[in-house]
Design a protein around this motif. Structure first.
Motif: not given
Ligand SMILES: C[S@@+](CC[C@H](N)C(=O)[O-])C[C@H]1O[C@@H](n2cnc3c(N)ncnc32)[C@H](O)[C@@H]1O
Length: 278
Positions: A17, A24, A70, A72, A76, A91-93, A115-116, A133-134, A137-138
């Motif tokens: 993580k 991100w 997530g 971002g 949205d 979001d995680l970031s 954390d999702a 789109g989240v 990526h986890s």
């Molecule tokens: C491609 S971006 C999409 C962000 C937003 N949904 C958008 O469409 O602009 C992916 C996002 O997923 C978040 N992310 C990845 N793994 C995550 C997790 N386990 N928990 C929460 N957020 C996560 C990242 O930090 C990043 O901001």
């Protein structure tokens, strides 16, 4: 557990993580060149027109509790909050959340770091949940889906965007991530695609980028009812946009017509809509 695809970094092991958060935070989604939330939204809606309809039809009443997993940099969720007073997200970031708050201070108290795969909410606490789109990526997508199931109210609706493994763009992306991960090629692409935002860095450096088949998605969402899986976005128009072509350009408009005709078959985005059984 679903097989993880085309991971980079930490070969042989799942990225952590911390790897995901660091990526991100260093490369917030869509990039960091925006001065206002409207500029960020305009870029995103032109880059990915499907975002305009992504959150529609999930919640029913303006007082509903809606969660953006997530969120971002807040593009949205800022629109969702205008429609539903019970909008929350996370979001995680850290950096993405900090940027979201500076773009839109009214998100204060509404977004948190989470954390999702382990959400800080009670069971059955949201009428609607979306995640653009989240969760692919986890490291453990099935855990995120289980969390969505847990915190949705019975009868509540959800929608996620995932990637199609065998679409033309899906195969091209996996090919690039495996064969062309050199700094020189990354720099070349950054030069060819001046409007790329975070896209080129995502292509090469994003630690987890899972892709799925329809069958994978059916299995992941088997506890839900009414699961609808739609393909969108071939990526032709997207590439021309990243190159900096205007939406009036002939080539850009022609690519749009091709996308509209064939995206249901060749689309890279799976838009998955589902309901928790009542
Ligand atoms: C491609 S971006 C999409 C962000 C937003 N949904 C958008 O469409 O602009 C992916 C996002 O997923 C978040 N992310 C990845 N793994 C995550 C997790 N386990 N928990 C929460 N957020 C996560 C990242 O930090 C990043 O901001």
């Amino acid at each position: 557990m679903m097989k993880t695809q085309t991971q980079v970094g930490n070969p042989g092991n799942l990225p952590t993580k911390k790897d995901v958060e660091s990526f991100w935070s260093a490369h917030p989604c869509s990039g960091s060149k925006f001065r206002t939330i409207e500029e960020l939204q305009d870029y995103r809606y032109r880059k990915d027109p499907v975002i305009r309809v992504f959150t529609s039809g999930l919640a029913k009443s303006p007082a509903d509790r809606v969660l953006d997993i997530g969120c971002g940099q807040g593009a949205d969720i800022s629109d969702t909050l205008k429609k539903y007073s019970g909008t929350f997200g996370g979001d995680l970031s850290f950096v993405s959340l900090k940027n979201a708050l500076s773009y839109n201070p009214s998100l204060k108290g509404r977004i948190v770091r989470f954390d999702a795969e382990n959400l800080p909410y009670k069971p059955a606490s949201f009428h609607a949940i979306y995640s653009h789109g989240v969760i692919h990526h986890s490291p453990h997508i099935a855990r995120s889906v289980a969390e969505i199931f847990r915190i949705l109210k019975p009868g509540g609706m959800g929608r996620v965007l995932l990637y199609s493994k065998y679409s033309p763009k899906g195969m091209a992306v996996r090919f690039c991530r495996i064969l062309f991960r050199s700094e020189a090629f990354r720099r070349l692409l950054l030069r060819c695609f001046p409007n790329s935002g975070s896209a080129v860095d995502e292509l090469f450096l994003c630690p987890v980028m899972d892709m799925h088949t329809r069958g994978d998605i059916r299995r992941l969402f088997e506890k839900f009812t009414g699961v609808k899986i739609e393909a969108w976005h071939i990526g032709l128009q997207h590439i021309l946009f990243l190159m900096g072509l205007s939406d009036q350009n002939f080539l850009y408009r022609t690519a749009g017509s091709v996308e509209a005709a064939f995206e249901r078959v060749f689309g890279f985005y799976w838009i998955v809509t589902f309901q928790k059984p009542a």
